[in-house]
Design a protein around this motif. Structure first.
Motif, short mmCIF file in Angstrom:
data_model
loop_
_atom_site.label_atom_id
_atom_site.label_comp_id
_atom_site.label_asym_id
_atom_site.label_seq_id
_atom_site.Cartn_x
_atom_site.Cartn_y
_atom_site.Cartn_z
N TYR A 136 28.93 48.42 29.69
CA TYR A 136 28.66 48.10 30.67
C TYR A 136 27.56 47.86 31.35
N PRO A 137 27.03 46.46 31.91
CA PRO A 137 26.03 46.41 32.44
C PRO A 137 25.46 47.73 33.70
N LYS A 138 24.74 47.80 33.70
CA LYS A 138 24.59 48.52 34.69
C LYS A 138 24.36 48.01 36.91
N ARG A 139 23.27 46.89 36.23
CA ARG A 139 23.51 45.65 37.10
C ARG A 139 25.56 45.86 38.13
N LEU A 140 26.26 45.61 37.08
CA LEU A 140 27.39 45.30 37.90
C LEU A 140 28.24 46.34 38.80
N LYS A 141 27.33 47.35 38.12
CA LYS A 141 28.46 48.74 38.54
C LYS A 141 28.25 49.26 39.99
N HIS A 142 26.88 48.59 40.79
CA HIS A 142 26.92 49.07 42.11
C HIS A 142 27.81 48.37 42.45
N TYR A 143 27.99 47.58 43.05
CA TYR A 143 28.85 46.17 43.40
C TYR A 143 30.62 46.13 43.43
N SER A 144 31.08 45.93 44.12
CA SER A 144 32.45 45.77 43.79
C SER A 144 33.05 44.86 43.27
N GLU A 145 32.30 43.66 44.02
CA GLU A 145 32.40 41.79 43.41
C GLU A 145 31.06 41.93 43.78
N ILE A 146 30.88 40.78 43.74
CA ILE A 146 29.00 40.22 43.53
C ILE A 146 29.47 38.09 43.59
N TYR A 147 28.99 37.78 44.58
CA TYR A 147 29.89 36.13 45.24
C TYR A 147 28.30 35.69 44.82
N ILE A 148 28.25 34.61 44.42
CA ILE A 148 26.80 33.76 44.24
C ILE A 148 27.15 32.16 44.16
N GLY A 149 26.22 31.49 44.37
CA GLY A 149 26.23 29.97 44.00
C GLY A 149 25.58 29.44 43.39
N PHE A 189 16.30 29.10 60.20
CA PHE A 189 15.73 28.82 58.29
C PHE A 189 15.45 31.15 58.22
N SER A 190 13.78 31.14 59.39
CA SER A 190 13.24 32.21 59.13
C SER A 190 14.51 33.62 59.44
N SER A 191 15.16 33.31 60.54
CA SER A 191 16.24 34.46 60.36
C SER A 191 17.72 34.72 59.75
N MET A 192 17.40 34.34 58.24
CA MET A 192 18.41 33.69 56.77
C MET A 192 18.21 35.58 56.10
N PRO A 193 18.92 36.03 55.63
CA PRO A 193 19.11 37.30 54.84
C PRO A 193 18.78 36.81 53.82
N LEU A 194 18.26 37.31 52.46
CA LEU A 194 18.25 37.46 51.39
C LEU A 194 20.18 37.46 50.53
N TYR A 195 19.90 38.82 51.31
CA TYR A 195 21.17 39.09 50.96
C TYR A 195 22.45 39.94 51.51
N HIS A 196 23.57 40.21 51.28
CA HIS A 196 24.42 41.12 52.34
C HIS A 196 25.64 41.90 51.58
N ILE A 197 25.39 43.07 52.35
CA ILE A 197 26.15 43.70 51.45
C ILE A 197 26.58 44.69 52.43
N ASP A 198 28.61 43.78 51.54
CA ASP A 198 29.66 44.34 53.23
C ASP A 198 30.11 46.42 53.28
N GLU A 199 30.86 46.19 53.73
CA GLU A 199 31.50 47.83 53.80
C GLU A 199 32.11 48.18 52.70
N ASN A 200 32.34 47.25 52.21
CA ASN A 200 33.23 47.28 50.95
C ASN A 200 32.46 47.48 49.62
N GLN A 201 31.06 47.26 49.89
CA GLN A 201 30.33 47.24 48.91
C GLN A 201 30.04 45.64 48.13
N ARG A 202 30.59 44.92 48.44
CA ARG A 202 30.82 43.26 48.29
C ARG A 202 29.28 43.17 48.00
N LEU A 203 28.09 41.92 47.46
CA LEU A 203 27.15 41.67 46.91
C LEU A 203 27.32 40.75 47.74
N PHE A 204 26.95 39.58 49.09
CA PHE A 204 26.90 38.17 48.72
C PHE A 204 25.21 37.90 48.12
#
Length: 243
Positions: free
Chosen positions: A170-183, A111-126
């Protein structure tokens, strides 16, 4: 090589195993989990053990969710906040009954090693939940938003579908990433059994903790894989339906 994104599991090991089988996951597949591995069905500790073993055969990223934060606190300090116990935490505590202190420590380290988010090489946010900064996740002032925020998803749902990315509205929050994946927010809340795609946001939490299925999506082909409803896999349990 495929990259599969997996939604909230909530202690449903049977659903996770079935999903891996239905998706025909191979060691060459890259797996990104969006958090909330525990709290709900009866096999939370077993889910964590399964994921630890899975990380030895596959390239995996395990994003931390709010339920994982609560479980981590319990493993570290033996503190059981009422809000946690009443939202699936009691089942998680019970799932650890036969686990040794050494095994619990291994899970705490996980649990301690888990990141809070990840951004890949294609600017996709998880990310598990969302973020509020108009300048992106790296400028977020409150990191708890990464696993609690729902405004990102609500904003995407409320957007005018005709709005173009280049529009000043268009929301500026969304412009930073090509895609955003959430739960975090079950799609069954909107009477949808599969992942929902709005704007450039994909919600992959299809309500496995409640009456839905556990889902995975291939981020390149957008093919969706699902388990059976967790209620059917755990017929003698309530999951989080009693919350």
């Amino acid at each position: 090589m495929r990259t599969l994104v997996i939604g909230d599991i909530h202690g449903g090991l049977k659903g996770l195993i079935q999903l891996m089988e239905r998706a025909k996951v191979k060691p060459t597949d890259h797996l990104i989990f969006l958090g909330d591995y525990v709290d709900g069905w009866s096999e939370s500790a077993q889910v964590i053990q399964y994921l630890i073993e899975l990380s030895k055969t596959n390239d995996c990223i395990f994003i931390k969710g709010n339920h994982d934060v609560w479980c981590e606190e319990w493993l570290r300090n033996n503190r059981s906040p009422l809000v946690w116990l009443s939202h699936g935490g009691q089942e998680t505590v019970e799932s650890y009954a036969k686990f040794s202190e050494a095994e619990k420590q291994q899970h705490l380290d996980f649990f301690s090693s888990m990141p809070l988010y990840h951004i890949d090489e294609n600017q996709r946010l998880f990310i598990h939940a969302g973020f509020t900064s108009m300048h992106g996740v790296n400028n977020e002032t409150d990191s708890t938003n990464f696993y609690y925020d729902r405004t990102l998803w609500e904003m995407a749902l409320a957007m005018d579908k005709k709005l173009k990315t280049k529009s000043e509205f268009y929301p500026k929050r969304l412009k930073h990433y090509s895609e955003i994946y959430i739960g975090h927010t079950p799609t069954i809340n909107y009477n949808k059994k599969k992942p929902i795609h709005v704007a450039n946001v994909w919600n992959v939490d299809t309500g496995a903790a409640f009456t839905g299925k556990l889902s995975a999506i291939d981020i390149n082909t957008k093919e969706v894989f699902q388990s059976r409803r967790l209620q059917n896999l755990y017929p003698d349990e309530m999951g989080r339906n009693k919350d």
